[in-house]
Write a protein that holds these residues in place. Structure first.
Motif, PDB file in Angstrom:
ATOM      1  N   GLY A 145       0.815  -1.221   0.000  1.00 52.05           N
ATOM      2  CA  GLY A 145       0.000   0.000   0.000  1.00 52.05           C
ATOM      3  C   GLY A 145       0.839   1.257   0.000  1.00 52.05           C
ATOM      4  N   ASN A 146       0.163   2.391   0.101  1.00 52.45           N
ATOM      5  CA  ASN A 146       0.871   3.678   0.207  1.00 52.45           C
ATOM      6  C   ASN A 146       0.067   4.610   1.118  1.00 52.45           C
ATOM      7  OD1 ASN A 146      -1.164   5.010  -1.317  1.00 52.45           O
ATOM      8  ND2 ASN A 146      -0.113   4.577  -3.246  1.00 52.45           N
ATOM      9  N   ALA A 147       0.560   5.823   1.296  1.00 54.02           N
ATOM     10  CA  ALA A 147      -0.055   6.723   2.284  1.00 54.02           C
ATOM     11  C   ALA A 147      -1.491   7.065   1.910  1.00 54.02           C
ATOM     12  CB  ALA A 147       0.782   7.998   2.400  1.00 54.02           C
ATOM     13  N   GLY A 148      -1.798   7.117   0.618  1.00 58.14           N
ATOM     14  CA  GLY A 148      -3.164   7.424   0.191  1.00 58.14           C
ATOM     15  C   GLY A 148      -4.096   6.256   0.428  1.00 58.14           C
ATOM     16  N   MET A 149      -3.618   5.067   0.153  1.00 54.99           N
ATOM     17  CA  MET A 149      -4.456   3.881   0.352  1.00 54.99           C
ATOM     18  C   MET A 149      -4.810   3.719   1.834  1.00 54.99           C
ATOM     19  SD  MET A 149      -2.260   1.701  -2.342  1.00 54.99           S
ATOM     20  CE  MET A 149      -2.980   0.091  -2.509  1.00 54.99           C
ATOM     21  N   ALA A 150      -3.844   4.061   2.700  1.00 57.30           N
ATOM     22  CA  ALA A 150      -4.078   3.919   4.144  1.00 57.30           C
ATOM     23  C   ALA A 150      -5.217   4.813   4.620  1.00 57.30           C
ATOM     24  CB  ALA A 150      -2.791   4.257   4.902  1.00 57.30           C
ATOM     25  N   LEU A 151      -5.546   5.873   3.850  1.00 59.83           N
ATOM     26  CA  LEU A 151      -6.612   6.803   4.266  1.00 59.83           C
ATOM     27  C   LEU A 151      -8.002   6.344   3.820  1.00 59.83           C
ATOM     28  CD1 LEU A 151      -4.870  10.192   3.361  1.00 59.83           C
ATOM     29  CD2 LEU A 151      -5.144   9.180   5.646  1.00 59.83           C
ATOM     30  N   GLU A 152      -8.068   5.317   2.979  1.00 60.78           N
ATOM     31  CA  GLU A 152      -9.379   4.864   2.512  1.00 60.78           C
ATOM     32  C   GLU A 152     -10.126   4.180   3.654  1.00 60.78           C
ATOM     33  OE1 GLU A 152     -10.667   5.749  -0.205  1.00 60.78           O
ATOM     34  OE2 GLU A 152      -8.858   6.600  -1.107  1.00 60.78           O
ATOM     35  N   HIS A 167      -2.832   8.506  -4.849  1.00 63.54           N
ATOM     36  CA  HIS A 167      -1.416   8.595  -4.502  1.00 63.54           C
ATOM     37  C   HIS A 167      -0.621   7.511  -5.221  1.00 63.54           C
ATOM     38  CE1 HIS A 167      -1.938  10.831  -0.444  1.00 63.54           C
ATOM     39  NE2 HIS A 167      -3.046  10.956  -1.155  1.00 63.54           N
ATOM     40  N   ALA A 168       0.635   7.833  -5.547  1.00 58.82           N
ATOM     41  CA  ALA A 168       1.551   6.810  -6.067  1.00 58.82           C
ATOM     42  C   ALA A 168       2.746   6.776  -5.106  1.00 58.82           C
ATOM     43  CB  ALA A 168       1.949   7.129  -7.497  1.00 58.82           C
ATOM     44  N   GLY A 169       3.723   7.681  -5.285  1.00 52.35           N
ATOM     45  CA  GLY A 169       4.879   7.707  -4.393  1.00 52.35           C
ATOM     46  C   GLY A 169       4.715   8.757  -3.319  1.00 52.35           C
ATOM     47  N   THR A 170       3.986   8.412  -2.257  1.00 57.93           N
ATOM     48  CA  THR A 170       3.843   9.340  -1.130  1.00 57.93           C
ATOM     49  C   THR A 170       4.131   8.583   0.165  1.00 57.93           C
ATOM     50  OG1 THR A 170       1.523   8.821  -0.740  1.00 57.93           O
ATOM     51  CG2 THR A 170       1.990  10.637  -2.268  1.00 57.93           C
ATOM     52  N   LYS A 171       4.428   9.344   1.218  1.00 58.42           N
ATOM     53  CA  LYS A 171       4.674   8.719   2.513  1.00 58.42           C
ATOM     54  C   LYS A 171       4.248   9.679   3.607  1.00 58.42           C
ATOM     55  CE  LYS A 171       8.333   6.562   5.106  1.00 58.42           C
ATOM     56  NZ  LYS A 171       9.656   6.035   5.140  1.00 58.42           N
ATOM     57  N   LYS A 172       3.737   9.119   4.674  1.00 58.78           N
ATOM     58  CA  LYS A 172       3.401   9.936   5.840  1.00 58.78           C
ATOM     59  C   LYS A 172       4.672  10.070   6.664  1.00 58.78           C
ATOM     60  CE  LYS A 172      -0.148  11.852   7.790  1.00 58.78           C
ATOM     61  NZ  LYS A 172      -0.898  11.518   8.981  1.00 58.78           N
TER      62      LYS A 172
END
Ligand code: AMP
Ligand code: GLY
Length: 427
Positions: free
Chosen positions: A33-40, A366-371
């Motif tokens: 996953g990525n930071a955007g997916m974690a917000l779903e 999001h693609a390449g993002t990180k919290k």
């Protein structure tokens, strides 16, 4: 039901957004996953490596996954779907033997030849000298392709003999893509307009999705280096209804039938990259997964639930499955890090995402993002996909760029001409 989604790019965020929005889904686990997916909603990210098949299978079994959706080609080509099926897990993605359609360009070409699927004429070489002798006898423009997976970089379009010689040496002698270059194809250079056709396939049945078009070069006007894709739009007006049914009859059906003759019940996504030229559609490549960034414009246009179709694919039959499509076009603009597809810096703070996403009919994948602490930072070459629906293609483009302007990070790079081919048709 509980769904596991393998992958971490913009394509997977689009899939996660859609899957998590389904009433049928109680929990979605994204690996990694990525930071955007974690917000779903209903979604959790678990950091397992996508090439650690044993760990992924164990996790899917222990966590009682009802469906696994595999995003990228790597794990499919190395047999993740086979292992999940052996463990009685329903998986949306083909076995390794069918994934050779993407993992070996020679296999794909041979199947196309056997099934009379229109494609560029080609020669296969496993010795550099033979390939060099061939281009000496045929010095015109050509395309040199490494047989195996090369992260989208193993295809070199050559204007003539000198470039072809360099390409052959780079792939076969210098091994720029490792063993993927043990064999190569030298093929005819096709002229025309490219488009992507993506279908769900299972039990010999084919459910076509809407057409779309990618923008592979880094810079406006299709200049600069090849990238993983700088934006997309759907539908692609170069494919009308008549052409689509021709593509189904001359490309998809013969390939699915050919696979069945080889004993393969293909269960997954089949993507044909096509060149639409004066002699009709010809196949440039097959992929065994959803396109990236095409998925980011297909998903917002699907107005029905996608999960029943994904489950049907995994279980081997598409009968009765349909998808409803929003008739409005969608556009997606990729925001990339400065320097991409070459070296780039990470860790730049991203601002304005909330304002952009608040626009009506805009969604940011999001693609390449990180919290990082409380900030969202850039963490890849392609950072975000800014997607918009509009009443017509021009309105979709304007809305997507309005959202793009609201997002900022140091070094933000994007193309300003996404969907130019569709817009030029309006003139
Ligand atoms: P592929 O990974 O095979 O799709 O190739 C990557 C890109 O190279 C395609 O999207 C085309 O832009 C280009 N390409 C590949 N094969 C050909 C061909 N035979 N003629 C012209 N362009 C090609
Ligand atoms: N958009 C091209 C690909 O997914 O391979």
């Amino acid at each position: 039901m509980r769904v596991m989604l393998v992958g971490s790019g913009g394509r997977e965020h689009a899939l996660a957004w859609k899957i998590a929005g389904s009433d049928l889904v109680d929990e979605l686990i994204c690996v990694p996953g990525n930071a955007g997916m974690a917000l779903e909603p209903k979604t959790r990210c678990v950091s397992l490596a996508v090439d650690d098949h044993d760990a992924l299978v164990k996790f899917a079994v222990d966590e009682h996954m009802d469906l696994v959706v595999v995003g990228p080609e790597g794990p499919l080509c190395s047999g993740l779907a086979d292992k999940l099926r052996e463990a009685s897990i329903d998986v949306m993605g083909p076995d390794a033997s069918a994934a050779r359609l993407e993992g070996s360009k020679v296999y794909a070409k041979e199947l196309m030849e056997q099934q009379s699927v229109p494609t560029a004429s080609f020669q296969v070489f496993d010795k550099a000298q033979d390939a060099l002798d061939f281009i000496k006898r045929n010095p015109g423009p050509c395309v040199v392709k490494a047989d195996g997976l090369a992260a989208g970089k193993g295809v070199i379009v050559c204007s003539g003999q000198e470039e072809a010689k360099d390409a052959i040496e780079r792939i076969m002698l210098k091994k720029a893509y490792g063993p993927a270059g043990d064999r190569i194809i030298v093929e005819e250079l096709l002229e025309g307009e490219e488009a992507s056709c993506i279908a769900l396939v299972a039990g010999g049945e084919i459910l076509m999705m809407a057409s779309s078009q990618d923008h592979k070069r880094a810079l406006d006007g299709d200049e600069g280096m090849n990238t993983g894709g700088m934006g997309a739009y759907s539908p692609a007006p170069v494919i009308d209804e008549e052409l689509e049914s021709k593509i189904v009859d001359t490309v998809f059906k013969p390939i699915v039938d050919g696979l069945r003759e080889q004993g393969t019940d293909y269960r997954g996504v089949l993507y044909a990259g096509l060149m639409i030229g004066p002699q009709g559609p010809k196949v440039l490549e097959f992929n065994v997964r959803f396109g990236d960034p095409e998925t980011q414009v297909l998903i917002p246009r699907i107005s029905s639930d996608l999960v029943p179709a994904l489950v049907a694919v995994a279980r081997g039959g598409l009968e009765g499955q349909e998808l409803e499509w929003d008739s409005r076009p969608a556009v997606s603009v990729v925001l990339a890090s400065q320097g991409y597809p070459g070296p780039y810096e990470k860790g730049k703070i991203i601002n304005g995402l909330g304002n952009a996403s608040a626009l009506e009919d805009v969604v940011v994948f999001h693609a390449g993002t990180k919290k990082h602490a409380d900030e969202l930072v850039t963490w890849g070459g392609r950072v975000l996909n800014v997607c918009a629906l509009g009443d017509d293609i021009r309105k979709a483009v304007d809305k997507a760029y309005k959202a793009v302007d609201l997002i900022s990070f140091e070094g933000k790079h994007f193309r300003t001409d996404i969907a130019h081919r569709a817009l030029e048709r309006l003139l």
